[in-house]
Design a protein around this motif. Sequence first.
Motif, PDB file in Angstrom:
ATOM      1  N   SER A 279      12.065  52.606  34.022  1.00 59.92           N
ATOM      2  CA  SER A 279      13.029  53.282  33.150  1.00 59.92           C
ATOM      3  C   SER A 279      13.471  54.554  33.854  1.00 59.92           C
ATOM      4  O   SER A 279      12.817  55.018  34.788  1.00 59.92           O
ATOM      5  CB  SER A 279      12.402  53.600  31.794  1.00 59.92           C
ATOM      6  N   LEU A 280      14.588  55.116  33.405  1.00 55.06           N
ATOM      7  CA  LEU A 280      15.120  56.305  34.067  1.00 55.06           C
ATOM      8  C   LEU A 280      14.540  57.569  33.447  1.00 55.06           C
ATOM      9  O   LEU A 280      14.443  57.665  32.218  1.00 55.06           O
ATOM     10  CB  LEU A 280      16.641  56.343  33.922  1.00 55.06           C
ATOM     11  N   PRO A 281      14.194  58.558  34.269  1.00 57.19           N
ATOM     12  CA  PRO A 281      13.801  59.848  33.696  1.00 57.19           C
ATOM     13  C   PRO A 281      15.043  60.595  33.208  1.00 57.19           C
ATOM     14  O   PRO A 281      16.167  60.217  33.546  1.00 57.19           O
ATOM     15  CB  PRO A 281      13.176  60.572  34.897  1.00 57.19           C
ATOM     16  N   ALA A 282      14.836  61.638  32.435  1.00 60.88           N
ATOM     17  CA  ALA A 282      15.959  62.478  32.005  1.00 60.88           C
ATOM     18  C   ALA A 282      16.643  63.046  33.246  1.00 60.88           C
ATOM     19  O   ALA A 282      15.979  63.460  34.202  1.00 60.88           O
ATOM     20  CB  ALA A 282      15.452  63.608  31.123  1.00 60.88           C
ATOM     21  N   GLU A 283      17.991  63.057  33.229  1.00 63.54           N
ATOM     22  CA  GLU A 283      18.727  63.451  34.437  1.00 63.54           C
ATOM     23  C   GLU A 283      18.884  64.955  34.525  1.00 63.54           C
ATOM     24  O   GLU A 283      19.996  65.485  34.536  1.00 63.54           O
ATOM     25  CB  GLU A 283      20.072  62.725  34.474  1.00 63.54           C
ATOM     26  N   GLU A 284      17.780  65.635  34.568  1.00 65.83           N
ATOM     27  CA  GLU A 284      17.814  67.087  34.760  1.00 65.83           C
ATOM     28  C   GLU A 284      16.767  67.456  35.797  1.00 65.83           C
ATOM     29  O   GLU A 284      15.786  66.727  35.984  1.00 65.83           O
ATOM     30  CB  GLU A 284      17.545  67.804  33.427  1.00 65.83           C
ATOM     31  N   GLY A 285      16.965  68.588  36.467  1.00 61.21           N
ATOM     32  CA  GLY A 285      16.051  68.969  37.538  1.00 61.21           C
ATOM     33  C   GLY A 285      15.962  67.844  38.559  1.00 61.21           C
ATOM     34  O   GLY A 285      16.957  67.181  38.863  1.00 61.21           O
ATOM     35  N   LEU A 286      14.760  67.607  39.087  1.00 60.10           N
ATOM     36  CA  LEU A 286      14.565  66.536  40.072  1.00 60.10           C
ATOM     37  C   LEU A 286      14.786  65.151  39.475  1.00 60.10           C
ATOM     38  O   LEU A 286      14.979  64.180  40.199  1.00 60.10           O
ATOM     39  CB  LEU A 286      13.143  66.612  40.633  1.00 60.10           C
ATOM     40  N   GLY A 287      14.752  65.067  38.127  1.00 60.07           N
ATOM     41  CA  GLY A 287      14.995  63.792  37.452  1.00 60.07           C
ATOM     42  C   GLY A 287      16.350  63.197  37.815  1.00 60.07           C
ATOM     43  O   GLY A 287      16.521  61.978  37.858  1.00 60.07           O
ATOM     44  N   LEU A 288      17.326  64.045  38.133  1.00 62.78           N
ATOM     45  CA  LEU A 288      18.656  63.565  38.514  1.00 62.78           C
ATOM     46  C   LEU A 288      18.584  62.762  39.820  1.00 62.78           C
ATOM     47  O   LEU A 288      19.191  61.697  39.943  1.00 62.78           O
ATOM     48  CB  LEU A 288      19.612  64.754  38.671  1.00 62.78           C
ATOM     49  N   ALA A 289      17.851  63.279  40.795  1.00 64.93           N
ATOM     50  CA  ALA A 289      17.714  62.578  42.083  1.00 64.93           C
ATOM     51  C   ALA A 289      16.909  61.290  41.906  1.00 64.93           C
ATOM     52  O   ALA A 289      17.253  60.251  42.475  1.00 64.93           O
ATOM     53  CB  ALA A 289      17.048  63.481  43.117  1.00 64.93           C
ATOM     54  N   ILE A 290      15.848  61.357  41.109  1.00 66.49           N
ATOM     55  CA  ILE A 290      15.022  60.156  40.898  1.00 66.49           C
ATOM     56  C   ILE A 290      15.854  59.066  40.214  1.00 66.49           C
ATOM     57  O   ILE A 290      15.847  57.907  40.633  1.00 66.49           O
ATOM     58  CB  ILE A 290      13.773  60.504  40.054  1.00 66.49           C
ATOM     59  N   ALA A 291      16.599  59.463  39.172  1.00 62.21           N
ATOM     60  CA  ALA A 291      17.425  58.490  38.450  1.00 62.21           C
ATOM     61  C   ALA A 291      18.478  57.891  39.386  1.00 62.21           C
ATOM     62  O   ALA A 291      18.752  56.689  39.361  1.00 62.21           O
ATOM     63  CB  ALA A 291      18.094  59.162  37.248  1.00 62.21           C
ATOM     64  N   ASN A 292      19.066  58.729  40.248  1.00 61.98           N
ATOM     65  CA  ASN A 292      20.056  58.253  41.224  1.00 61.98           C
ATOM     66  C   ASN A 292      19.442  57.187  42.140  1.00 61.98           C
ATOM     67  O   ASN A 292      20.020  56.128  42.364  1.00 61.98           O
ATOM     68  CB  ASN A 292      20.571  59.445  42.035  1.00 61.98           C
ATOM     69  N   ARG A 293      18.240  57.451  42.670  1.00 59.59           N
ATOM     70  CA  ARG A 293      17.611  56.483  43.581  1.00 59.59           C
ATOM     71  C   ARG A 293      17.243  55.190  42.858  1.00 59.59           C
ATOM     72  O   ARG A 293      17.381  54.105  43.411  1.00 59.59           O
ATOM     73  CB  ARG A 293      16.350  57.072  44.231  1.00 59.59           C
ATOM     74  N   LEU A 294      16.783  55.303  41.598  1.00 58.62           N
ATOM     75  CA  LEU A 294      16.439  54.084  40.852  1.00 58.62           C
ATOM     76  C   LEU A 294      17.698  53.265  40.556  1.00 58.62           C
ATOM     77  O   LEU A 294      17.695  52.045  40.685  1.00 58.62           O
ATOM     78  CB  LEU A 294      15.701  54.436  39.552  1.00 58.62           C
ATOM     79  N   HIS A 295      18.789  53.951  40.203  1.00 54.38           N
ATOM     80  CA  HIS A 295      20.061  53.246  39.987  1.00 54.38           C
ATOM     81  C   HIS A 295      20.469  52.495  41.238  1.00 54.38           C
ATOM     82  O   HIS A 295      20.905  51.351  41.191  1.00 54.38           O
ATOM     83  CB  HIS A 295      21.175  54.250  39.664  1.00 54.38           C
ATOM     84  N   ARG A 296      20.361  53.193  42.368  1.00 56.33           N
ATOM     85  CA  ARG A 296      20.785  52.574  43.631  1.00 56.33           C
ATOM     86  C   ARG A 296      19.873  51.428  44.028  1.00 56.33           C
ATOM     87  O   ARG A 296      20.327  50.404  44.537  1.00 56.33           O
ATOM     88  CB  ARG A 296      20.835  53.618  44.745  1.00 56.33           C
ATOM     89  N   ALA A 297      18.570  51.598  43.767  1.00 58.90           N
ATOM     90  CA  ALA A 297      17.614  50.523  44.080  1.00 58.90           C
ATOM     91  C   ALA A 297      17.910  49.294  43.224  1.00 58.90           C
ATOM     92  O   ALA A 297      17.685  48.161  43.642  1.00 58.90           O
ATOM     93  CB  ALA A 297      16.180  51.005  43.842  1.00 58.90           C
ATOM     94  N   ALA A 298      18.433  49.525  42.016  1.00 62.57           N
ATOM     95  CA  ALA A 298      18.732  48.422  41.098  1.00 62.57           C
ATOM     96  C   ALA A 298      20.139  47.873  41.309  1.00 62.57           C
ATOM     97  O   ALA A 298      20.543  46.931  40.640  1.00 62.57           O
ATOM     98  CB  ALA A 298      18.579  48.901  39.650  1.00 62.57           C
ATOM     99  N   GLY A 299      20.885  48.444  42.254  1.00 65.67           N
ATOM    100  CA  GLY A 299      22.278  48.046  42.486  1.00 65.67           C
ATOM    101  C   GLY A 299      22.382  46.630  42.997  1.00 65.67           C
ATOM    102  O   GLY A 299      21.406  46.051  43.477  1.00 65.67           O
ATOM    103  N   PRO A 300      23.599  46.042  42.898  1.00 63.06           N
ATOM    104  CA  PRO A 300      23.776  44.660  43.352  1.00 63.06           C
ATOM    105  C   PRO A 300      23.466  44.515  44.837  1.00 63.06           C
ATOM    106  O   PRO A 300      23.804  45.390  45.630  1.00 63.06           O
ATOM    107  CB  PRO A 300      25.254  44.378  43.067  1.00 63.06           C
ATOM    108  N   ARG A 301      22.817  43.433  45.194  1.00 63.61           N
ATOM    109  CA  ARG A 301      22.498  43.168  46.607  1.00 63.61           C
ATOM    110  C   ARG A 301      23.547  42.205  47.152  1.00 63.61           C
ATOM    111  O   ARG A 301      23.845  41.196  46.526  1.00 63.61           O
ATOM    112  CB  ARG A 301      21.117  42.505  46.726  1.00 63.61           C
ATOM    113  N   SER A 302      24.098  42.535  48.336  1.00 62.73           N
ATOM    114  CA  SER A 302      25.162  41.700  48.864  1.00 62.73           C
ATOM    115  C   SER A 302      24.626  40.361  49.376  1.00 62.73           C
ATOM    116  O   SER A 302      25.203  39.327  49.212  1.00 62.73           O
ATOM    117  CB  SER A 302      25.904  42.418  49.976  1.00 62.73           C
ATOM    118  N   SER A 303      23.459  40.413  50.011  1.00 65.09           N
ATOM    119  CA  SER A 303      22.864  39.174  50.519  1.00 65.09           C
ATOM    120  C   SER A 303      21.373  39.403  50.584  1.00 65.09           C
ATOM    121  O   SER A 303      20.892  40.453  50.193  1.00 65.09           O
ATOM    122  CB  SER A 303      23.407  38.862  51.911  1.00 65.09           C
TER     123      SER A 303
END
Length: 325
Positions: free
Chosen positions: A300-324
């Motif tokens: 789950s995503l942490p609150a997007e404040e402080g370092l939580g913003l960077a963590i949430a960004n990386r989790l979003h990107r890790a969950a992003g669509p994979r091309s292949s």
Amino acid sequence: MTETSSDIDRAAGWLRAGGLVALPTETVYGLGANAEDPAAIARIFQVKGRPPSHPLIVHIADADQLDDWVEEVPVTARLLAEHFWPGPLTLVLRRGRRVPLEATGGLETVAVRVPDHHLALALLSAFGGGVTAPSANRFGSVSPTTADHVRTELGDAVDFVLDGGPCQVGVESTIVDVTGEFPSILRPGGVTREDLEAVLGIPIGVPSTSHVRVPGQHPSHYAPRARVVLVEPEKVVAEAKTAQELGHRVGVLLPASLTGTAMTAHAVVTLPGSMDSYAHGLYGFLRELDQQGCDLIVASLPAEEGLGLAIANRLHRAAGPRSSA
Ligand code: TXA
Ligand code: MG
């Protein structure tokens, strides 16, 4: 001590000879090359499997050297450099002549930072020039936060690994574009938006975490082998159970607030309560769940404040669509 200084000399020697040196920083390990050596830079792209249009960060030893690498230093950039360097902040500025286009992926801007790690700074001083260093992982995968992560992932492709222990911050630097009228955050990271705003006294724009702003980036990034699924914190337990019952080997990043909750899953990492510790451990946790053979990670995503913003960004990107694959 003597061993460390001879390691620094050897690493600097490799840089001078056009080699690749993995170096510790406070954020993640970098894969370094002489920033003025196009052939060495080409090797970085080859080793990482990264498209050459994807620009690199130039690391320097001291804020005083900034003028050597960029065309001009706007007041905002000077202020941010004074406050946050050495530290997990990268500034995007107009490219100086010293920076080859190979390092910037053909852009007329260049990303620069002074890392806050004594070995990185010792190496930069001994070497004397700038070091271009992306994170020392293969393109799209999880960044390395220990020297062992680098050795496991890149092996002999790196000429020298400077071991500085585990990286303290654990997520990459915050990238701030200071070429426009107003500064904007291209990638949230180790310096928080709140800290930047406190120094500048103005609100700073941040891209939505699921939106790709940095040129050349791929939707899926910072990704473990296992697929990552993001759900609301209160749905983590149920989602893991369903997926496990469907035959997945489920790994869970369990929010600290749910510590001790009974789970149906293959492997569970209970997250630390503080955002500092979460960021510090994030990439190691993802690697650990891969190693345990998980094919699906529920988080789950942490609150997007402080370092939580960077963590949430990386989790979003890790969950992003994979091309292949
Ligand atoms: O913490 C960090 O920043 C680590 C350590 C090693 O310093 N480095 C790092 O590098 O994360 P890398 O290459 O994995 O990510 C650098 C990011 C890329 O997303 C790239 O697109 C962006 O910086 N970047 C580099 N130059 C740029 C430029 N001129 N304009 C916009 N974005 C740029
Ligand atoms: Mg990277």
